[in-house]
Design an enzyme around this catalytic site. Structure first.
Site, PDB file in Angstrom:
ATOM      1  N   PRO A 115       0.792  -1.227   0.000  1.00  0.00           N
ATOM      2  CG  PRO A 115      -0.150  -1.111   2.117  1.00  0.00           C
ATOM      3  CD  PRO A 115       0.513  -2.067   1.172  1.00  0.00           C
ATOM      4  CG  ASN A 116      -0.254   4.312   1.276  1.00  0.00           C
ATOM      5  OD1 ASN A 116      -1.215   4.865   0.751  1.00  0.00           O
ATOM      6  ND2 ASN A 116      -0.323   3.737   2.463  1.00  0.00           N
ATOM      7  NE  ARG A 120       3.836   6.563   1.662  1.00  0.00           N
ATOM      8  CZ  ARG A 120       4.168   5.382   2.121  1.00  0.00           C
ATOM      9  NH1 ARG A 120       4.683   4.491   1.288  1.00  0.00           N
ATOM     10  NH2 ARG A 120       3.988   5.067   3.381  1.00  0.00           N
ATOM     11  CE1 TYR A 149       8.815   5.313   2.914  1.00  0.00           C
ATOM     12  CE2 TYR A 149       7.184   7.078   3.034  1.00  0.00           C
ATOM     13  CZ  TYR A 149       7.735   5.911   3.545  1.00  0.00           C
ATOM     14  OH  TYR A 149       7.220   5.354   4.683  1.00  0.00           O
ATOM     15  CG  ASN A 197       8.331  -1.969   0.455  1.00  0.00           C
ATOM     16  OD1 ASN A 197       7.762  -2.068   1.541  1.00  0.00           O
ATOM     17  ND2 ASN A 197       8.944  -0.863   0.065  1.00  0.00           N
ATOM     18  CB  ALA A 233       1.512   0.334   6.519  1.00  0.00           C
ATOM     19  CD  GLU A 270      10.741  -7.235   6.314  1.00  0.00           C
ATOM     20  OE1 GLU A 270      10.958  -8.335   6.897  1.00  0.00           O
ATOM     21  OE2 GLU A 270      10.470  -6.187   6.922  1.00  0.00           O
ATOM     22  CG  HIS A 287      11.105  -2.108   4.625  1.00  0.00           C
ATOM     23  ND1 HIS A 287       9.738  -2.065   4.559  1.00  0.00           N
ATOM     24  CD2 HIS A 287      11.418  -3.238   5.311  1.00  0.00           C
ATOM     25  CE1 HIS A 287       9.241  -3.122   5.181  1.00  0.00           C
ATOM     26  NE2 HIS A 287      10.239  -3.862   5.644  1.00  0.00           N
ATOM     27  NE  ARG A 340      10.023   6.030   8.692  1.00  0.00           N
ATOM     28  CZ  ARG A 340       9.072   5.835   7.760  1.00  0.00           C
ATOM     29  NH1 ARG A 340       9.248   4.908   6.832  1.00  0.00           N
ATOM     30  NH2 ARG A 340       7.984   6.561   7.764  1.00  0.00           N
TER      31      ARG A 340
HETATM   32  C1  DQA Z   1       8.229   1.188   3.907  1.00  0.00           C
HETATM   33  C2  DQA Z   1       8.365   1.388   5.423  1.00  0.00           C
HETATM   34  C3  DQA Z   1       7.026   1.172   6.108  1.00  0.00           C
HETATM   35  O1  DQA Z   1       7.170   1.392   7.508  1.00  0.00           O
HETATM   36  C4  DQA Z   1       6.001   2.155   5.574  1.00  0.00           C
HETATM   37  O2  DQA Z   1       4.736   1.889   6.151  1.00  0.00           O
HETATM   38  C5  DQA Z   1       5.917   2.160   4.097  1.00  0.00           C
HETATM   39  C6  DQA Z   1       7.152   2.064   3.314  1.00  0.00           C
HETATM   40  C7  DQA Z   1       9.549   1.520   3.169  1.00  0.00           C
HETATM   41  O3  DQA Z   1       9.709   1.066   2.041  1.00  0.00           O
HETATM   42  O4  DQA Z   1      10.391   2.252   3.698  1.00  0.00           O
HETATM   43  O5  DQA Z   1       4.856   2.343   3.523  1.00  0.00           O
HETATM   44  O6  DQA Z   1       7.926  -0.179   3.649  1.00  0.00           O
END
Ligand code: DQA
Length: 148
Positions: A10-11, A18, A23, A74, A77, A98, A100, A107
């Site tokens: 998501p997102n 964003r 990011y 990835n 959240a 995994e 990110h 964070r």
């Molecule tokens: C994320 C880190 C997560 O905590 C966050 O909710 C994201 C992006 C990252 O790629 O840094 O949406 O996965």
């Protein structure tokens, strides 16, 4: 040719707009394009998938288990909330890395918990779009298709 499914949660479809200070300004299309170019040099085949929905991500992980040699995930959240995604990663016979963009451990407190890290073969976090590339390098090594 080894085939890897790159799954974004998501997102991440709105990367670039964003919170760019966190990011970056690259879109998901930019990141995927660069990854595709690297995959070509490494002799790997890639497919990309993004969803904002938990169950759809679970199904994508199942598909990675059936049709691919592994996945780069990835889960955004959902990393910090989803037992269903963890169970999907555990359920498939293929390695999942995994990734990110940021380093969640540096964070907010609620981002320090990952339901996925214990199910993944490894974690790459904090290197921006390079996190995906580093994961891809691992897959380019010989073997790397069954879970360790
Ligand atoms: C994320 C880190 C997560 O905590 C966050 O909710 C994201 C992006 C990252 O790629 O840094 O949406 O996965």
């Amino acid at each position: 040719m080894k085939r890897i499914l790159v799954i974004n949660g998501p997102n991440l479809d709105i990367l670039g707009q964003r919170e760019p200070e966190l990011y970056g300004r690259e879109t998901l299309g930019d990141i995927n394009g660069n990854l595709e170019a690297l995959a070509g040099r490494l002799g790997l085949g890639l497919e990309f998938f993004q969803s904002n929905h938990e169950g759809t991500l679970v199904e994508a992980i199942h598909r990675a288990g059936r049709e691919f040699d592994g996945a780069i995930l990835n889960a955004a959240a959902y990393t910090h909330t989803s037992l269903a995604i963890r169970d999907a990663v555990l359920a498939i016979p293929r390695p999942v890395i995994e990734v990110h963009l940021t380093n969640p451990a540096a964070r907010d407190g609620f981002r320090k918990t990952s339901y996925l890290s214990g199910a993944a073969v490894g974690v790459v976090a904090g290197f921006g779009p390079r996190s995906y590339e580093l994961a891809l390098l691992w897959f380019s090594e010989p073997g790397r298709v069954a879970k360790a």
